[in-house]
Design a protein around this motif. Sequence first.
Motif, PDB file in Angstrom:
ATOM      1  N   ASP A  67      43.996  44.468  54.342  1.00 34.01           N
ATOM      2  CA  ASP A  67      44.597  45.670  54.028  1.00 34.01           C
ATOM      3  C   ASP A  67      45.690  45.618  53.646  1.00 34.01           C
ATOM      4  N   LYS A  68      46.522  44.446  53.581  1.00 32.23           N
ATOM      5  CA  LYS A  68      47.876  44.310  53.274  1.00 32.23           C
ATOM      6  C   LYS A  68      47.761  44.259  51.750  1.00 32.23           C
ATOM      7  N   VAL A  69      46.757  43.343  51.365  1.00 32.06           N
ATOM      8  CA  VAL A  69      46.754  42.663  50.023  1.00 32.06           C
ATOM      9  C   VAL A  69      46.148  44.092  49.103  1.00 32.06           C
ATOM     10  N   VAL A  70      45.314  44.598  49.525  1.00 27.06           N
ATOM     11  CA  VAL A  70      44.785  46.112  49.061  1.00 27.06           C
ATOM     12  C   VAL A  70      46.125  46.955  48.627  1.00 27.06           C
ATOM     13  N   ALA A  71      46.768  47.107  49.742  1.00 31.84           N
ATOM     14  CA  ALA A  71      47.985  48.075  49.522  1.00 31.84           C
ATOM     15  C   ALA A  71      48.861  47.544  48.362  1.00 31.84           C
ATOM     16  N   LEU A  72      49.017  46.173  48.026  1.00 32.51           N
ATOM     17  CA  LEU A  72      49.827  45.785  47.330  1.00 32.51           C
ATOM     18  C   LEU A  72      49.152  45.688  45.705  1.00 32.51           C
ATOM     19  N   GLY A  73      47.905  46.079  45.814  1.00 27.98           N
ATOM     20  CA  GLY A  73      47.276  46.118  44.465  1.00 27.98           C
ATOM     21  C   GLY A  73      46.020  45.143  44.212  1.00 27.98           C
ATOM     22  N   GLY A  74      45.871  44.205  45.008  1.00 26.50           N
ATOM     23  CA  GLY A  74      44.861  43.302  45.226  1.00 26.50           C
ATOM     24  C   GLY A  74      45.386  41.942  44.189  1.00 26.50           C
ATOM     25  N   LEU A  75      44.523  41.296  44.102  1.00 22.96           N
ATOM     26  CA  LEU A  75      44.688  39.870  43.184  1.00 22.96           C
ATOM     27  C   LEU A  75      45.089  40.319  41.523  1.00 22.96           C
ATOM     28  N   TYR A  76      46.313  39.777  41.266  1.00 27.55           N
ATOM     29  CA  TYR A  76      46.743  39.766  40.152  1.00 27.55           C
ATOM     30  C   TYR A  76      46.491  38.404  39.239  1.00 27.55           C
ATOM     31  N   VAL A  77      45.654  38.569  38.187  1.00 34.68           N
ATOM     32  CA  VAL A  77      45.149  37.518  37.348  1.00 34.68           C
ATOM     33  C   VAL A  77      45.876  37.435  36.117  1.00 34.68           C
ATOM     34  N   ILE A  78      46.623  36.217  35.752  1.00 33.50           N
ATOM     35  CA  ILE A  78      47.173  36.037  34.518  1.00 33.50           C
ATOM     36  C   ILE A  78      46.533  35.030  33.967  1.00 33.50           C
ATOM     37  N   GLY A  79      46.452  35.024  32.560  1.00 35.08           N
ATOM     38  CA  GLY A  79      45.879  34.337  31.537  1.00 35.08           C
ATOM     39  C   GLY A  79      46.975  33.781  30.510  1.00 35.08           C
ATOM     40  N   THR A  80      47.095  32.428  30.409  1.00 34.75           N
ATOM     41  CA  THR A  80      48.192  31.791  29.679  1.00 34.75           C
ATOM     42  C   THR A  80      47.668  31.667  28.213  1.00 34.75           C
TER      43      THR A  80
ATOM     44  N   ILE B  12      56.005  34.309  31.503  1.00 33.26           N
ATOM     45  CA  ILE B  12      55.150  33.738  32.308  1.00 33.26           C
ATOM     46  C   ILE B  12      55.991  33.678  33.593  1.00 33.26           C
ATOM     47  N   ILE B  13      56.633  33.007  33.632  1.00 31.58           N
ATOM     48  CA  ILE B  13      57.615  32.494  34.732  1.00 31.58           C
ATOM     49  C   ILE B  13      58.368  33.705  35.427  1.00 31.58           C
ATOM     50  N   SER B  14      58.811  34.659  34.699  1.00 36.80           N
ATOM     51  CA  SER B  14      59.351  35.745  35.140  1.00 36.80           C
ATOM     52  C   SER B  14      58.554  36.819  35.777  1.00 36.80           C
TER      53      SER B  14
ATOM     54  N   PRO C  73      49.006  38.367  46.023  1.00 39.38           N
ATOM     55  CA  PRO C  73      48.716  37.086  45.419  1.00 39.38           C
ATOM     56  C   PRO C  73      48.322  37.216  44.051  1.00 39.38           C
ATOM     57  N   ILE C  74      48.623  35.894  43.197  1.00 40.88           N
ATOM     58  CA  ILE C  74      48.578  35.701  41.861  1.00 40.88           C
ATOM     59  C   ILE C  74      47.925  34.345  41.552  1.00 40.88           C
ATOM     60  N   LEU C  75      46.744  34.599  40.502  1.00 34.73           N
ATOM     61  CA  LEU C  75      46.102  33.485  40.105  1.00 34.73           C
ATOM     62  C   LEU C  75      46.035  33.238  38.617  1.00 34.73           C
ATOM     63  N   ILE C  76      46.864  32.251  38.321  1.00 35.12           N
ATOM     64  CA  ILE C  76      47.223  31.809  36.762  1.00 35.12           C
ATOM     65  C   ILE C  76      46.134  31.052  36.159  1.00 35.12           C
ATOM     66  N   GLY C  77      45.440  31.645  35.166  1.00 37.00           N
ATOM     67  CA  GLY C  77      44.466  30.652  34.516  1.00 37.00           C
ATOM     68  C   GLY C  77      45.206  30.036  33.313  1.00 37.00           C
TER      69      GLY C  77
END
Length: 805
Positions: free
Chosen positions: A510-523, A424-426, A437-441
């Motif tokens: 627009d910048k975030v959209v170009a990067l693929g939007g929000l990335y959600v990680i569930g632990t 997960i850290i990696s 942007p990343i959201l980790i649950g």
Amino acid sequence: MIKVIKHLKQLPARWNNKELEAEINHFKQLVEKIKEVNLENEEDSKLVEMSKRLVSLAQRGISEDELLVQSFSLVKEAAKRKLGIEPFDVQILAGIAMHKGKLAQMQTGEGKTLAAVFPAYLNALTGKGVHIFTANDYLAKRDAGWMGPVFAFLGIRSGFINEGMSREDRKKAYAADITYVTAKEAGFDYLRDSLCYEDDELTQKGFGTAIVDEADFILIDEARIPLVIAENEPVKKSISDKISKIVDVLVLGADYNTDESFRNVYLTDNGTDKLEELLECGNLYSEENYELLLEINCALHARALLRRDVDYIVKDGKLKLVDGFTGRIADKRVWPDGLQAAIESKEGLSSFQEGRILSTITMQHFIKSYAKICGMTATAAASSAEFKEFYDLDVVVIPPNKPCKRIDHEDILFAGNSAKFHAIISEIKSVHASGRPILIGTASIEESQRLSDALREDGIYCNVLNAKNHEQEAEIIAQAGCIGAVTVSTNMAGRGTDIRLGGADEAERDKVVALGGLYVIGTNKHESRRIDSQLRGRSGRQGDPGSSRFFISLEDELIKKYGSKSLNAAAIYLKGQKGPIDDAFHKRLVEKAQRAAEGQNEDMRFLLWRYSNIIENQRKIFYNWRQAVLRGASEFVKWTFEALKEYNNAQKYVSIDVLMKIEKYIMLFHMDRLWAEYIYQTNYIREGIHLVNISGLNPLEEFVRSIQASFDELMLEVYEEAQNTFRSNDFSSGDIDLDKAGIKAPSSTWTYQITDNPFSDDLGMLLASNRNIGFTPGILLLWPIVLFGIIYTRIKKSNKANEMV
């Protein structure tokens, strides 16, 4: 047996699928009719007149269905003029579904708040009241303020209720046509009203329509949690502090053991001997030690099974429970049966005082008191059978306004938590380097803090959102979609939050959209797939790009509790493997473990519903009787006192109006007092009733038999006690001092919730569900059986003694 019953009850739902599809097609036709009504060129005054006419028609008996197209057209135009928002077709469709008594499943960001305005306005036309249940006080105030201009423009009064508001402010809010309030706060007001002595003290005017936001959480996850009102009267001082210190000397493995999943804890013979020596109490399992045994049970449970920063936190010197479904502080919630005091002793905190419980009702039964129930949520379909079973609610899946572009990646499985943590850290470091942007649950406060500490050590700044800093939730969520943002959260970020790409003002969208939007990680995977879906749903709102992925391990709590023998064997065999387990077989077993968790929890809810439903039927009878007495319409009051010879004598000194008031107060006083005692008794019986299975009896049948007899006695006892009180008073002075006679409502009350599960361990569930079991040494050594057996016997003896008096 429970599963067979559930399966049979689900068959009609399958047969009705085509019928539901036909209904949805009809709803879509209504949407088109609403859109055909053009009100753009009408003056404001014209729209106001149209609304007044709809109110008149509704109150003359014209059905809401006949007024649907007109009313929805008005709301649509009012929203454009007062909010500057053009409602989507799917919001109107959801509004129609809710008006028809359905549960609308809408994806994240689809505008549920506005969708609720349509059915709220239509059902408010009759004047019977609409309550919109929100997830928290903040949303009740926000939504009432946000949508209020639409209602005000159409001549409909709206208001909101928050905790801490005065009785007068509550009455005013409930008197409005539409009231925004949490289900919990409305339930507490219901309980407060159930103790009133005068009709004009009541705050609530009725129970017309309930529109439930986050319906799966309120109607399922919170459904069995009782709402309680208690008198601020200190209970007997607990010996928890002393017991807690003694239990601290016990050694795991020698004096007590837990099962592999840490769901049960029990004393060994050595532990029993040690406690008997330390306490100098003789046989710990003798009847005279049953209260002591209960204290030990709670202290051991608190020490071995409940963890700080996982199950609870300590904040400002107070113990706060953490809701496992939301990750938030479970405000006003406590553990039952001395467990709360045991944990406070463990943490060195001041003891919680429950007081005497005066009345209680589960959230489920409170909400079912409404004439119409409907709602909305992003995750309902997975629990459609339960909604149908408990509330007769069909789930309607509303299509998104824009197609969902989120990519839900396949789960990555690891043998151990250490390997998972490093992966997960990696992953976070790799993605963060791009600025996405990343959201980790995470599964707990403890885990969120450990992960954030590790990230900061690696030079990655992150915001942490959990129950310890919930006050900053809005600020943290507002920044969660910014370039380079890393947000570590518990389940708090999984429900009721709206993360905008590029930040709150979407400046860098627009910048975030170009990067693929929000990335959600569930632990971790949760015990309910609905909670996982809520977390995923933070990404990909309104057609935004986004992605999600879950990292799981064979050492996760879910696997320990519900995994098969094959999974447990794999965890041992693969222990130490650092790379992912690229094996479809084991991944399927993980999915099976999650389904097993859902099945067990559903079984538990179904079982608790069967028991609580019996008490609820009695509560309704008693509540209706009390309401009749309160409003002076009960013939029982007249029959109770006019038969007394003292009644004619009292009439010589006291006017009929004063006498009627005295009669009412006496009746209400004894009804409340004896009902409180009845609740105490039935709770004890319910907690131990599953033990009768050992004797070959059916627990549910025995429970019904026991409490039905007790309820019949209760009704007679109210009559006798009221008569005795009337006889004991002297009316010759022309009046009586009711306070001096002890006839008065509680001077001070408070409200809270009890985390309710009397069958919390596997054995209790086994016994309560009436499955066949054999007598084994292991079962005979489990001391909770002895404890509850003593309690059950004690209650039965008490009943017999009362019968003889």
